[in-house]
Design an enzyme around this catalytic site. Structure first.
Site, mmCIF file in Angstrom:
data_model
loop_
_atom_site.group_PDB
_atom_site.id
_atom_site.type_symbol
_atom_site.label_atom_id
_atom_site.label_comp_id
_atom_site.label_asym_id
_atom_site.label_seq_id
_atom_site.Cartn_x
_atom_site.Cartn_y
_atom_site.Cartn_z
ATOM 1 N N ASP A 82 40.893 39.561 43.334
ATOM 2 C CA ASP A 82 41.922 39.801 44.338
ATOM 3 C C ASP A 82 42.337 41.259 44.440
ATOM 4 O O ASP A 82 42.784 41.702 45.500
ATOM 5 C CB ASP A 82 43.141 38.914 44.091
ATOM 6 C CG ASP A 82 43.662 38.972 42.666
ATOM 7 O OD1 ASP A 82 43.125 39.743 41.853
ATOM 8 O OD2 ASP A 82 44.621 38.232 42.363
ATOM 9 N N ASP A 460 50.465 41.148 33.401
ATOM 10 C CA ASP A 460 50.107 39.748 33.119
ATOM 11 C C ASP A 460 49.777 39.434 31.669
ATOM 12 O O ASP A 460 49.988 38.305 31.229
ATOM 13 C CB ASP A 460 48.920 39.278 33.973
ATOM 14 C CG ASP A 460 49.234 39.215 35.445
ATOM 15 O OD1 ASP A 460 50.426 39.257 35.811
ATOM 16 O OD2 ASP A 460 48.297 39.145 36.252
#
Length: 747
Positions: A82, A460
């Site tokens: 992405d 993350d």
């Protein structure tokens, strides 16, 4: 893995990047011009000083949004991400080869890959639809086309925007080579309908399509060929009996709604589709939202394309209750058929947090299903961070990319929010991720002593201790507590064994280490605001005092807090500029600095952070990404990177600043070991001395600069963090927004 959700990385091209989603313009004109892209094989000699660039290995760490085995070449596959570009699988070396590292600073928006297409009849051809965001502040998308499997590219700019890092990014491939004519390509867009090219992607025009595009919808979710008929999933229906979620081409070349298709909330949004050419059945997965987040229900249906009959083949319907009483909500995401075994199909659940996502496999055309998770044995020894601080890893989450090797029925791969898992026997699974690095990097520290030459703070996956650069950190992500995204990482300059970190976590938002970052303990206490707005942290040179600032994800700034007892107690510092990043003086433990980007004012403390007073004023303001860096081993030697406003230096602790004339732009700056014979540390920066924004090194106190990256190694947006190695001259560590940690050494 802990219960917090993965955050999404975003590249901030400027303060406008925090704007909310707004409408985008419709397609204007019928064709666009093609431009030649820089070859990915550009010579390193183009740089001022040739460097060898490699990834510091972690392994994955980002959302694999698509994986595609080539249907006619054994061992050839492609993957898309992405925010981190596209990759080709090299079967000979068993690793992924990055294909888009040549994308430069000005084209940062093209590191997000919306879709991949291959040509069955011409195996060397591959196409990418690129464009990370569709907001007004982002550039238009483009189509990259290659005739040599991604070694070189030709680029066609579009007049529409794509959204590879937006909702719906895990849907099927929106780009398709027409099986009836290799010169014809189709591209489904989010907000501008269906586009068509009849010259292999060189030019594009709007195609007639029965569904009405809108500026806030999902548009075409996927394009797939079923024999000589093309199908398009449409993501903007409401699930009602009159809505259409699936269209197909007609014999006359137009498009029509597929009759009899399923309706209802569980079949509202078609996510992906796969065609079994032997049974002539098209399998479609559905959910109630585009995903990958937010799914609460979904289903799987198949269409017999010969008879037009629909059948529901959902393995398990969402909405039950797990053993602990949680509601088992999820959607369906990935789907793949086994071309070697007709009637064999694999689908994935998605966003199934209570019972954990799984793959379901059927060998009887969807009549019965087996959960592959139930017998799965995982080996993540190559990427230990995947345990997320637990005893064993999860089967997966955000599973929307699935591939079945067309030459090996038992070779199945699936993508997650952090890796790509593979099996060769339907039981034993391990990451098939070598060479693919998608981390969004926030902080980098090269300690002056100790085993590890690098510590990193990441989006993350928290903080890593890199005892080696060629293997994923053996300790995995820092635990006690586990963080999602790291927001702060600091080392005591005169006591490098002492390190502190902050971030988003379930069981505390700050921690300290007394062994250089190998093991951690949470602060005994933390300010109340830390849970909802953890921000950067700094420690004095001797580690005696901590200064922690707080910024909410929506940009709201809060007062800083100070601790003089290793986090046992905290006191608010009202004179510290809210939201600023604290910087400790590396030589004087009584000094801190902070740059107020709202007013362009440098603040300093001479009492170990108890109070701050303004020093230099009238400096560049208005951008939260302006950064202060302190030269190692020197007191009061400060450098201000003010992006396109330039680079400034102070040698009197921020009382005055002088603009550096050797460069006109500076985005981030760091220091490394001095060159032989030099008495000042090497300076590294991402900036511009002429037209191009690149990576530079100065060995003479910023009087002159040499470019050390080349046109093949640009990695899009690289303005967050850079750090030189304090023990190895010439080595530099560079943070990217989707291509992990790059490190360079003189060639």
């Amino acid at each position: 893995m802990s219960t917090y959700r993965l955050s999404r990385r975003s590249v901030l091209a400027g303060t406008a990047a925090t704007a909310a989603l707004t409408a985008v313009p419709a397609l204007q004109g019928t064709a666009v011009a093609a431009t030649e892209a820089t070859s990915a094989a550009a010579s390193a000699a183009d740089a001022g000083s040739p460097y060898r660039w490699r990834n510091a290995v972690i392994g994955g760490t980002g959302f694999i949004s698509g994986v595609l085995f080539h249907p006619s070449v054994r061992g050839l596959a492609y993957a898309r991400t992405d925010i981190g570009g596209a990759y080709r699988w090299d079967d000979g070396t068993s690793q992924w080869v990055p294909l888009t590292d040549h994308i430069g600073w000005d084209d940062w928006n093209m590191l997000g890959v919306e879709a991949i297409a291959v040509d069955r009849a011409h195996p060397d051809r591959v196409y990418l639809a690129v464009g990370t965001y569709s907001q007004p502040w982002a550039g238009n998308g483009a189509v990259l086309r290659s005739h040599d499997r991604g070694a070189t590219w030709t680029r066609t700019d579009l007049t529409v925007k794509l959204g590879a890092n937006e909702d719906g990014r895990g849907a099927g491939e929106r780009l398709l080579v027409d099986p009836r004519d290799s010169d014809t390509l189709w591209l489904g867009t989010r907000h501008d309908g269906l586009l068509k090219s009849t010259d292999r992607g060189a030019t594009w025009a709007s195609a007639d399509f029965p569904a009405q595009a809108n500026a806030s919808g999902q548009g075409v979710m996927f394009l797939v060929a079923a024999g000589r008929t093309l199908y398009a999933g449409w993501g903007d229906g409401d699930g009602s009996a009159t809505a259409t979620a699936l269209y197909r081409t007609t014999s006359s070349g137009g498009w029509e709604a597929v009759p009899g298709q399923p309706t209802g909330t569980a079949a509202k949004v078609p996510i992906r589709a796969a065609y079994d050419s032997t049974t002539r059945e098209l399998y479609v997965t559905y959910a109630d939202t585009p995903g990958p987040n937010g799914h609460s229900t979904g289903s799987v249906h198949k269409l017999n394309t010969a008879t037009g009959k629909w059948s529901e083949v959902t393995p398990v319907k969402p909405g039950g209750t797990t053993a602990d009483g949680s509601k088992d909500t999820f959607g369906y995401g990935g789907v793949a058929v086994d071309v070697c075994c007709p009637g064999t199909v694999v689908v994935s659940t998605n966003n199934r947090w209570a019972a954990v996502d799984t793959l379901f496999r059927s060998t009887d055309r969807g009549r019965t299903w087996t959960s592959l998770k139930d017998a799965a044995v995982f080996d993540v020894s190559e990427t230990p961070y995947l345990k997320w601080g637990e005893e064993k890893p999860k089967f997966g989450w955000w599973i929307q990319a699935i591939g079945i090797d067309p030459y090996d029925s038992k070779h199945i791969v699936f993508g997650t929010g952090a890796t790509l898992y593979a099996t060769r026997d339907l039981k034993n699974w391990a990451p098939q991720i070598r060479g693919l690095e998608e981390t969004s990097v926030r902080q980098l520290i090269s300690p002056p002593a100790g085993e590890a030459h690098l510590l990193s703070g990441l989006g993350d996956i928290g903080v890593m201790y890199h005892e080696l650069l060629t293997a994923s950190p053996s300790r995995g992500m820092a635990t006690n507590p586990v963080f999602g995204t790291a927001t702060g990482l600091a080392l005591a300059a005169a006591k490098p064994s002492y390190v502190v970190r902050t971030g988003w976590g379930d069981k505390g938002n700050g921690a300290y280490s007394n062994d250089g970052g190998q093991t951690w303990a949470p602060f005994a206490a933390q300010p109340d605001i830390a849970k909802s707005a953890p921000g950067p942290i700094a420690t004095t040179a001797d580690g005696s005092t901590l200064l922690w600032t707080f910024v909410h994800w929506d940009g709201t700034k809060y007062a800083a807090h100070r601790s003089a007892d290793n986090g046992a107690t905290w006191t608010e510092v009202s004179s510290f500029p809210k939201g600023a990043t604290p910087v400790a003086d590396p030589a004087d433990p009584t000094h801190f600095y902070a740059y107020d980007t709202d007013t362009g004012t440098l603040y300093a403390s001479t009492d170990s952070g108890a109070s701050f007073t303004a020093r230099a004023t009238g400096l560049p303001s208005g951008d939260s990404q302006f950064k202060i860096a302190a030269a190692p081993g020197r007191s009061g030697d400060l450098w201000l990177s003010a992006k396109w406003n330039g680079l400034y230096r102070s040698t009197d602790g921020g009382a005055t600043f002088t603009k550096v004339t050797s460069c006109w732009a500076s985005y981030t700056l760091g220091f490394g070991k001095a060159a032989d014979g030099a008495d000042y540390p090497a300076i590294y920066q991402v900036g511009a001395t002429e037209a191009i924004t690149a990576v530079y090194r100065s060995d003479d106190e910023a009087k002159t600069w040499i470019r050390i990256n080349d046109d093949a190694h640009q990695w899009g947006w690289i303005g967050e963090v850079i750090a030189g190695d304090l023990r190895i001259f010439g080595r530099v560590y560079l943070g990217t927004n989707g291509r992990g940690i790059q490190y360079g050494d003189p060639a």
